[in-house]
Design an enzyme around this catalytic site. Structure first.
Site, short mmCIF file in Angstrom:
data_model
loop_
_atom_site.label_atom_id
_atom_site.label_comp_id
_atom_site.label_asym_id
_atom_site.label_seq_id
_atom_site.Cartn_x
_atom_site.Cartn_y
_atom_site.Cartn_z
CB SER A 19 40.55 58.00 25.19
OG SER A 19 41.49 57.11 25.76
CG HIS B 121 37.40 59.88 22.57
ND1 HIS B 121 37.62 60.73 23.64
CD2 HIS B 121 37.24 58.64 23.11
CE1 HIS B 121 37.59 60.03 24.76
NE2 HIS B 121 37.36 58.77 24.46
CD GLU C 131 37.70 64.71 23.14
OE1 GLU C 131 38.13 65.68 23.77
OE2 GLU C 131 37.87 63.52 23.53
CG ASN D 110 40.14 60.61 28.58
OD1 ASN D 110 39.39 60.32 29.51
ND2 ASN D 110 40.17 59.91 27.47
#
Length: 297
Positions: free
Chosen positions: A118, A139, A151, A189
């Site tokens: 992540s 991800h 992702e 993130n």
């Protein structure tokens, strides 16, 4: 692409295995801890039963999905015929780097190596191999069987063919792949963690309580859950690790982890998985309560 190997039988690994298996792929779920594999298979079976109870899938699909998953405790045996490997171990570069070095030796030359990281650089992981053009980030979001987003992170040397293959593969899982570039925290993130960190700072400074902070973001911003509850769900240790990656990788103290977050992690309060974080998670309880620590501040 038919044979998928998933490394790591934790929450994310088991969810990724569930998703691939449900869509007809042959899955090797790999973990050196036999108990972790046993727990993962039990979790997958329970989650499939929930889908069955809700009418999302048929009983035959439950049987087929479980049949498609083979547990394996030896890395080499689990990956030697794979078309794709998805690494889903702890968010620690050294641990992942060691695995990628081994994968480069054990896997077929045609195999794509992906990471569910992540925040950690895909290019840095790719440098541990002799096939950087075949290394990419996938991800997934938790809970994997339900969340649509994948992702997809391209490293500096990831080939267009690898990107196209993974995007097409994600779509075959009924996911929505979104391509991003290889920068610390990527997009999900890089935006999410500063919000969680700011919520923790607000709690530390006494601006509002745990429930109040979460209620404001849930009711006012239409977030499915507030940032503190979400942090518990992700794992406070994982949040801390990602913030450190952002701070170091982007060279800015605006990503510095809140001291309260560091304090909780050091004390073993990691969120839902440890039984307590910002909330207390008691087995059988119908409602979660704010952790006792915060009731005495």
């Amino acid at each position: 692409m038919k044979k998928i190997s998933i490394i790591g039988a934790g929450t994310m690994g088991s969810g990724i295995a569930h998703t691939f298996a449900q869509h007809g792929f042959d899955v090797q779920l790999i973990d050196k801890q036999p108990q972790a594999l046993e727990n993962a298979l039990e979790t997958i079976e329970k989650n499939l039963q929930r889908q069955l109870d809700k009418g999302v899938i048929e009983k035959e699909k439950v049987r087929e999905t479980l049949k498609n998953i083979q547990p394996e405790s030896h890395l080499q045996k689990g990956v030697e015929t794979a078309d794709l490997v998805v690494e889903a171990v702890i968010e620690d570069f050294d641990t992942k780097a060691e695995i990628f070095e081994q994968l480069d030796t054990f896997c077929l030359k045609t195999c794509i190596l992906s990471s569910n990281t992540s925040s950690i650089s895909i290019g840095k992981l790719a440098s541990c191999t002799k096939r950087p053009e075949k290394v990419i980030g996938m991800h997934f979001m938790n809970p994997v069987p339900l969340m649509k987003l994948v992702e997809v992170i391209a490293g500096i040397n990831t080939s267009p063919e690898t990107k196209k293959t993974i995007v097409t593969l994600a779509e075959s899982l009924d996911k929505s792949p979104v391509l991003v570039q290889d920068f610390p925290g990527f997009i999900a993130n890089r935006i999410l963690m500063p919000m969680i960190n700011e919520a923790i700072y607000s709690l530390q400074e006494g601006v509002a309580g745990v429930k109040e902070i979460d209620q404001i973001m849930h009711l006012g911003m239409a977030h499915p859950m507030g940032p503190l509850e979400l942090a518990d769900f992700i794992g406070l240790d994982v949040c801390l690790s990602i913030l450190k990656v952002l701070q170091e990788g982007l060279g800015s103290n605006k990503y510095a982890p809140c001291p309260l977050l560091v304090k909780l992690v050091n004390a073993g309060y990691l969120g839902k998985k440890s039984g307590a974080g910002f909330y207390q998670y008691e087995s059988g309880a119908k409602q979660k309560e704010v952790a006792g620590y915060f009731n005495h501040q």
